[in-house]
Scaffold this active site. Structure first.
Site, PDB file in Angstrom:
ATOM      1  N   ASN A  21      48.469  52.349  48.243  1.00 53.93           N
ATOM      2  CA  ASN A  21      47.917  53.102  47.116  1.00 53.93           C
ATOM      3  C   ASN A  21      46.602  53.717  47.589  1.00 53.93           C
ATOM      4  OD1 ASN A  21      46.799  54.026  44.731  1.00 53.93           O
ATOM      5  ND2 ASN A  21      46.361  51.981  43.910  1.00 53.93           N
ATOM      6  N   TRP A  22      46.626  55.021  47.796  1.00 57.60           N
ATOM      7  CA  TRP A  22      45.426  55.687  48.328  1.00 57.60           C
ATOM      8  C   TRP A  22      44.372  55.938  47.258  1.00 57.60           C
ATOM      9  CZ3 TRP A  22      47.443  60.123  52.042  1.00 57.60           C
ATOM     10  CH2 TRP A  22      48.031  59.517  53.169  1.00 57.60           C
ATOM     11  N   LYS A  23      44.710  55.742  45.991  1.00 56.84           N
ATOM     12  CA  LYS A  23      43.782  56.038  44.883  1.00 56.84           C
ATOM     13  C   LYS A  23      43.253  57.480  45.034  1.00 56.84           C
ATOM     14  CE  LYS A  23      42.710  51.180  44.908  1.00 56.84           C
ATOM     15  NZ  LYS A  23      41.896  50.109  44.402  1.00 56.84           N
TER      16      LYS A  23
ATOM     17  N   HIS B  26      48.146  50.288  36.659  1.00 57.81           N
ATOM     18  CA  HIS B  26      47.168  49.761  37.626  1.00 57.81           C
ATOM     19  C   HIS B  26      45.920  49.317  36.860  1.00 57.81           C
ATOM     20  CE1 HIS B  26      44.230  49.565  40.859  1.00 57.81           C
ATOM     21  NE2 HIS B  26      45.267  49.405  41.668  1.00 57.81           N
TER      22      HIS B  26
ATOM     23  N   GLU C 103      42.890  49.745  37.357  1.00 61.70           N
ATOM     24  CA  GLU C 103      41.876  50.797  37.171  1.00 61.70           C
ATOM     25  C   GLU C 103      42.261  51.694  35.999  1.00 61.70           C
ATOM     26  OE1 GLU C 103      41.907  52.101  41.238  1.00 61.70           O
ATOM     27  OE2 GLU C 103      41.067  50.157  41.804  1.00 61.70           O
TER      28      GLU C 103
ATOM     29  N   GLU D 103      48.702  41.883  40.611  1.00 67.25           N
ATOM     30  CA  GLU D 103      47.411  42.191  41.213  1.00 67.25           C
ATOM     31  C   GLU D 103      46.290  41.566  40.386  1.00 67.25           C
ATOM     32  OE1 GLU D 103      47.750  45.950  43.836  1.00 67.25           O
ATOM     33  OE2 GLU D 103      47.136  46.551  41.844  1.00 67.25           O
TER      34      GLU D 103
ATOM     35  N   GLY E 236      40.005  45.151  45.825  1.00 61.88           N
ATOM     36  CA  GLY E 236      38.863  45.820  46.442  1.00 61.88           C
ATOM     37  C   GLY E 236      37.656  44.929  46.662  1.00 61.88           C
TER      38      GLY E 236
ATOM     39  N   SER F  61      43.203  42.903  48.019  1.00 61.63           N
ATOM     40  CA  SER F  61      42.560  42.601  49.311  1.00 61.63           C
ATOM     41  C   SER F  61      43.560  42.162  50.387  1.00 61.63           C
ATOM     42  CB  SER F  61      41.450  41.566  49.126  1.00 61.63           C
ATOM     43  OG  SER F  61      40.431  42.118  48.305  1.00 61.63           O
TER      44      SER F  61
ATOM     45  N   GLY G  16      45.583  48.662  48.765  1.00 63.67           N
ATOM     46  CA  GLY G  16      44.637  49.752  48.510  1.00 63.67           C
ATOM     47  C   GLY G  16      43.873  50.098  49.778  1.00 63.67           C
ATOM     48  N   GLY G  17      42.664  49.545  49.899  1.00 67.85           N
ATOM     49  CA  GLY G  17      41.757  49.897  50.991  1.00 67.85           C
ATOM     50  C   GLY G  17      42.374  49.928  52.372  1.00 67.85           C
TER      51      GLY G  17
HETATM   52  C1  PEP Z   1      45.034  48.194  44.662  1.00 69.55           C
HETATM   53  O1  PEP Z   1      44.220  49.017  44.291  1.00 69.55           O
HETATM   54  O2  PEP Z   1      46.179  48.209  44.186  1.00 69.55           O
HETATM   55  C2  PEP Z   1      44.615  47.201  45.624  1.00 69.55           C
HETATM   56  C3  PEP Z   1      45.346  46.144  45.749  1.00 69.55           C
HETATM   57  O3  PEP Z   1      43.436  47.447  46.320  1.00 69.55           O
HETATM   58  P1  PEP Z   1      42.868  46.616  47.584  1.00 69.55           P
HETATM   59  O4  PEP Z   1      44.024  46.394  48.533  1.00 69.55           O
HETATM   60  O5  PEP Z   1      41.812  47.482  48.165  1.00 69.55           O
HETATM   61  O6  PEP Z   1      42.350  45.326  47.046  1.00 69.55           O
END
Ligand code: PEP
Length: 262
Positions: free
Chosen positions: A10-12, A96, A98, A168, A174, A214, A235-236
């Site tokens: 997920n590049w956001k 999500h 966010e 999640e 994050g 994470s 994500g990251g």
């Molecule tokens: C996400 O945004 O879905 C996520 C899991 O982010 P990260 O891997 O950066 O924690």
């Protein structure tokens, strides 16, 4: 039941078209066929057309990060399921944390989005997860159950077969502070039991349930090797093609372990 694993990025709100294209080039240069898993990248909407072309006839699948539940109309700034289908998406992330917390999306709205996606043969990646204060108050199951059951409220058992769930925990997203694989497995087993009560054992045992929060090359194997965890939403670490490829490789290693191999 053997479920095809998923490594989803997920590049956001990251990467311009040029940056996305450079990523795809670097990723594909080191890409090969992987056993037992699907690789999914969910870029911003603007990068979907260029990535559709670059990932054409490769094993990489495209996903989007949001959708509206209506298929057209006066909804300024929104995007519809047929538009995403036309752009080559197979998956769409919905609910999500966010979107739930920053944009105040409700579980009821998420449920309508899931329904619309299924009627367009797009697979929803339905995100659920508790905040730190909810966890500390012992409400993890209650929160996850509410988000899950409202998210799938309008689906038939047949439609539910294309569902993907991502557990999640909000406090893990994050933060560099992932859940333990054992805690994630426990919540994910609970999710599968809830799906079984709603859609029957057979359908529930075919639904992929991912962990997100994470995830990194160093910890992904320990998550995916768990019995009920069918991959990760990242994500990251998905923003770097080298790191994401390592996550894909580690997911394959977990698949081989789970299927009785190495
Ligand atoms: C996400 O945004 O879905 C996520 C899991 O982010 P990260 O891997 O950066 O924690």
């Amino acid at each position: 039941m053997n479920r095809t694993l998923i490594a989803a990025g997920n590049w956001k709100m990251h990467k311009t078209i040029g940056e996305a294209s450079a990523y795809a080039e670097a990723f594909l240069a080191r890409m090969r066929e992987f056993q037992g898993l699907e690789v999914v990248i969910c870029p911003p909407f603007t990068a979907l057309p260029v990535l559709r072309d670059q990932f054409y006839q490769t094993p990489v699948r495209l996903g989007a990060q949001n959708v509206h539940w209506e298929i057209q109309g006066a909804f300024t700034g929104e995007i519809s399921a047929p538009m995403l289908q036309e752009l080559g998406c197979r998956y769409v992330i919905v609910g999500h944390s966010e979107r739930r917390h920053i944009f105040r999306e409700t579980s009821e709205e998420v449920g309508w989005k899931v329904k619309t996606l299924c009627s367009f043969h797009l697979s929803p990646i339905l995100c659920v997860g508790e905040t730190l204060s909810e966890r500390e108050a012992g409400k993890t199951r209650e929160v996850v159950q509410e988000q899950l059951l409202q998210g799938v409220a309008h689906l038939t058992p047949e439609e539910a077969q294309s569902l993907v769930i991502a557990y999640e925990p909000v406090w893990a997203i994050g933060t560099g502070r992932a859940s333990t694989p054992q805690d994630a497995e426990e919540v994910i087993r609970f999710i599968r039991e809830e799906l079984a009560s709603r859609f029957g054992q057979e359908v529930a045992s075919g639904i992929r349930i991912l962990y997100g929060g994470s995830v990194a090359p160093e910890n992904v194997f320990d998550f995916v090797v768990q019995e009920n965890i069918d991959g990760t939403l990242v994500g990251g670490a998905s923003l770097d093609p080298g790191k994401f490829l390592k996550i894909v490789e580690e997911t394959e290693r977990a698949f081989l372990r789970k299927s009785g191999g190495a």
